[in-house]
Write a protein that holds these residues in place. Structure first.
Motif, PDB file in Angstrom:
ATOM      1  N   UNK A   1       0.808  -1.225   0.000  1.00  0.00           N
ATOM      2  CA  UNK A   1       0.000   0.000   0.000  1.00  0.00           C
ATOM      3  C   UNK A   1       0.840   1.273   0.000  1.00  0.00           C
ATOM      4  N   UNK A   2       2.162   1.137   0.028  1.00  0.00           N
ATOM      5  CA  UNK A   2       3.002   2.322   0.153  1.00  0.00           C
ATOM      6  C   UNK A   2       4.048   2.461  -0.948  1.00  0.00           C
ATOM      7  N   UNK A   3       4.484   1.327  -1.475  1.00  0.00           N
ATOM      8  CA  UNK A   3       5.554   1.361  -2.472  1.00  0.00           C
ATOM      9  C   UNK A   3       5.717  -0.031  -3.078  1.00  0.00           C
TER      10      UNK A   3
ATOM     11  N   UNK B   1       2.773   9.748  -4.823  1.00  0.00           N
ATOM     12  CA  UNK B   1       2.450   9.494  -6.221  1.00  0.00           C
ATOM     13  C   UNK B   1       1.433   8.371  -6.291  1.00  0.00           C
ATOM     14  N   UNK B   2       0.261   8.681  -6.821  1.00  0.00           N
ATOM     15  CA  UNK B   2      -0.834   7.713  -6.821  1.00  0.00           C
ATOM     16  C   UNK B   2      -1.375   7.507  -8.227  1.00  0.00           C
ATOM     17  N   UNK B   3      -1.648   6.256  -8.575  1.00  0.00           N
ATOM     18  CA  UNK B   3      -2.390   5.930  -9.796  1.00  0.00           C
ATOM     19  C   UNK B   3      -3.555   5.050  -9.372  1.00  0.00           C
ATOM     20  N   UNK B   4      -4.746   5.626  -9.405  1.00  0.00           N
ATOM     21  CA  UNK B   4      -5.920   4.926  -8.909  1.00  0.00           C
ATOM     22  C   UNK B   4      -6.933   4.674 -10.021  1.00  0.00           C
ATOM     23  N   UNK B   5      -6.977   3.435 -10.469  1.00  0.00           N
ATOM     24  CA  UNK B   5      -7.985   3.041 -11.465  1.00  0.00           C
ATOM     25  C   UNK B   5      -9.379   3.276 -10.898  1.00  0.00           C
TER      26      UNK B   5
ATOM     27  N   UNK C   1     -15.511   8.979 -14.188  1.00  0.00           N
ATOM     28  CA  UNK C   1     -16.254   8.834 -15.439  1.00  0.00           C
ATOM     29  C   UNK C   1     -17.484   7.950 -15.272  1.00  0.00           C
TER      30      UNK C   1
ATOM     31  N   UNK D   1     -14.816  -2.882  -4.246  1.00  0.00           N
ATOM     32  CA  UNK D   1     -13.892  -1.992  -3.545  1.00  0.00           C
ATOM     33  C   UNK D   1     -14.141  -2.040  -2.034  1.00  0.00           C
TER      34      UNK D   1
ATOM     35  N   UNK E   1      -6.454   1.845 -16.805  1.00  0.00           N
ATOM     36  CA  UNK E   1      -7.121   2.574 -17.876  1.00  0.00           C
ATOM     37  C   UNK E   1      -6.090   3.083 -18.876  1.00  0.00           C
TER      38      UNK E   1
ATOM     39  N   UNK F   1      -8.372   7.817 -21.013  1.00  0.00           N
ATOM     40  CA  UNK F   1      -8.280   8.882 -20.027  1.00  0.00           C
ATOM     41  C   UNK F   1      -8.307  10.261 -20.700  1.00  0.00           C
TER      42      UNK F   1
ATOM     43  N   UNK G   1     -11.728  10.912 -22.007  1.00  0.00           N
ATOM     44  CA  UNK G   1     -12.610  11.224 -20.884  1.00  0.00           C
ATOM     45  C   UNK G   1     -12.490  12.679 -20.472  1.00  0.00           C
ATOM     46  N   UNK G   2     -11.279  13.190 -20.426  1.00  0.00           N
ATOM     47  CA  UNK G   2     -11.087  14.585 -20.037  1.00  0.00           C
ATOM     48  C   UNK G   2     -11.578  15.523 -21.131  1.00  0.00           C
TER      49      UNK G   2
ATOM     50  N   UNK H   1      -6.678  16.550 -10.339  1.00  0.00           N
ATOM     51  CA  UNK H   1      -6.487  15.101 -10.431  1.00  0.00           C
ATOM     52  C   UNK H   1      -5.211  14.623  -9.761  1.00  0.00           C
TER      53      UNK H   1
ATOM     54  N   UNK I   1      -4.077  14.016  -6.994  1.00  0.00           N
ATOM     55  CA  UNK I   1      -4.074  13.021  -5.918  1.00  0.00           C
ATOM     56  C   UNK I   1      -4.564  11.656  -6.359  1.00  0.00           C
ATOM     57  N   UNK I   2      -4.934  11.523  -7.632  1.00  0.00           N
ATOM     58  CA  UNK I   2      -5.523  10.268  -8.084  1.00  0.00           C
ATOM     59  C   UNK I   2      -4.816   9.648  -9.274  1.00  0.00           C
ATOM     60  N   UNK I   3      -4.226  10.489 -10.108  1.00  0.00           N
ATOM     61  CA  UNK I   3      -3.604   9.985 -11.320  1.00  0.00           C
ATOM     62  C   UNK I   3      -2.801  11.101 -11.968  1.00  0.00           C
ATOM     63  N   UNK I   4      -1.826  10.756 -12.783  1.00  0.00           N
ATOM     64  CA  UNK I   4      -1.119  11.765 -13.553  1.00  0.00           C
ATOM     65  C   UNK I   4      -0.494  11.174 -14.807  1.00  0.00           C
ATOM     66  N   UNK I   5      -0.384  11.987 -15.831  1.00  0.00           N
ATOM     67  CA  UNK I   5       0.359  11.625 -17.032  1.00  0.00           C
ATOM     68  C   UNK I   5       1.304  12.773 -17.359  1.00  0.00           C
TER      69      UNK I   5
ATOM     70  N   UNK J   1      -5.016   0.703  -5.119  1.00  0.00           N
ATOM     71  CA  UNK J   1      -4.399   1.726  -5.943  1.00  0.00           C
ATOM     72  C   UNK J   1      -2.890   1.510  -5.973  1.00  0.00           C
ATOM     73  N   UNK J   2      -2.278   2.015  -7.031  1.00  0.00           N
ATOM     74  CA  UNK J   2      -0.824   1.939  -7.103  1.00  0.00           C
ATOM     75  C   UNK J   2      -0.239   3.188  -6.455  1.00  0.00           C
ATOM     76  N   UNK J   3       0.519   2.993  -5.388  1.00  0.00           N
ATOM     77  CA  UNK J   3       1.019   4.135  -4.628  1.00  0.00           C
ATOM     78  C   UNK J   3       2.536   4.075  -4.491  1.00  0.00           C
ATOM     79  N   UNK J   4       3.173   5.238  -4.663  1.00  0.00           N
ATOM     80  CA  UNK J   4       4.594   5.363  -4.317  1.00  0.00           C
ATOM     81  C   UNK J   4       4.711   6.521  -3.347  1.00  0.00           C
TER      82      UNK J   4
ATOM     83  N   UNK K   1     -14.345  20.053 -14.682  1.00  0.00           N
ATOM     84  CA  UNK K   1     -14.124  18.880 -13.825  1.00  0.00           C
ATOM     85  C   UNK K   1     -14.691  19.138 -12.441  1.00  0.00           C
TER      86      UNK K   1
END
Lengths: 186, 186
Positions: free
Chosen positions: A31-33, A99-103, A110, A126, B1, B6, B9-10, B29, B31-35, B98-101, B150
DNA sequence: GATTATATATATCAATCTGATATATATATG
DNA sequence: CATATATATATCAGATTGATATATATAATC
């Protein structure tokens, strides 16, 4: 934090193989890295080449040799230096977020384009997942040997308490507010 | 996704340039995702080549042309198809996290090797950052034009409420429990 | 008034990282 | 008996990032 520092940090908890380091990322650290095998193995090789870790090969009849890495004095010194540098960088950077990527959050965002029944399943799964996570973080019984050391770290009780509190808040919020997500345009 | 879904969607929220899409990732966004730009610009080019978006070039005296992309009917259809597919994959995958770093949690984890005063600053800055975030999520006043759409999404009020609740819990926990992190070995 | 930093705007790319695959075997499951 | 999962390391194509290049306007600082 550099991958080298992170691997050294985990090896500072006790000797471990690359596979076991990966298990820590898949388990209590998930959950952290996380780092992939493609990063872990080359990192361990380069740390060994530079004498930051030593390696004992345990030949296991027919399975690939298990390479158990032990952090050296030189490695401990590098780790401490780097950690101090990382903490200072963190402070100076002005970037204190994660840094988070949350599907999941993208699907929420959306959700009006996704059928109600599908979104319902997404939310249900979830919730189920978070309940499981909550149990995991609260669970205080025995854990597999290679995950024991991290579990006994003092900082980890702080982190587990925090994670539990956050998940409980998240679950409560979702229960009370998921009705707000109903109704899709299309 | 997929990055394509993505971006579509935006763009479904209104016509936008690549730069403005990046601003959404840096802003609401974040806190949830970035590109990164390196992903956004090539994605927009390929979406345009396949007619999922159209592009109007706004020449602005001496600044580089602003390329404003508009989602087409074909693009809306692809977006909806992909979103349904993504939601189904999410459900089938069994992976609901979620994928977290998080540099912050790594520093916490290894805090016993970091001087107390340094860790204190790390925690103070994190608290300050979270207080700021909380204000941001609770703030209901006007936002810059390109971030307005948004903000007005229904799902976003749900997400903002959730984020606020989580941050409040986190702040409370840290206030009450940070004393547990004192004392380092070295 | 001059200089520096920040914002707008797109584009590209080396370096890095992931996710998949290869290899080999033991054990559990159906 | 076949299949799936777990152990264990290694490699690499493909994707992504973070930095850099280019060009100008505006705001801040000195």
């Amino acid at each position: 934090m550099q991958k080298e520092t992170l691997c050294l940090g985990l090896l500072s908890l006790g000797p471990r193989s690359g596979y076991e380091i990966k298990q820590m990322f898949e388990g209590p650290l998930s959950d952290f890295y996380s780092l992939s095998f493609g990063t872990i193995y080359p990192t361990l090789n380069s740390l060994q080449a530079d004498k930051y870790v030593s390696c004992k090969q345990h030949s296991q009849s027919k399975k690939p040799d298990k390479k158990v890495y032990t952090i050296t004095k030189k490695g401990m010194d590098l780790m401490k230096d780097n950690l101090l540098g990382d903490a200072s960088s963190y402070i100076r950077s002005g970037n204190f977020g994660d840094q988070i990527k949350s599907e999941f959050f993208l699907l929420l965002l959306f959700s009006k384009y996704i059928p109600n029944e599908t979104m319902n399943t997404v939310l249900n799964e979830r919730v189920l997942y978070l309940r499981q996570k909550l149990e995991q973080f609260k669970y205080d019984g025995p854990v597999p040997g290679n995950l024991d050391a991290i579990r006994n770290e003092k900082s980890v009780s702080f982190i587990r308490g925090l994670a539990s509190a956050l998940i409980e808040t998240g679950l409560n919020y979702m229960e009370k507010n998921r009705h707000l997500l109903k109704k899709k345009i299309n």
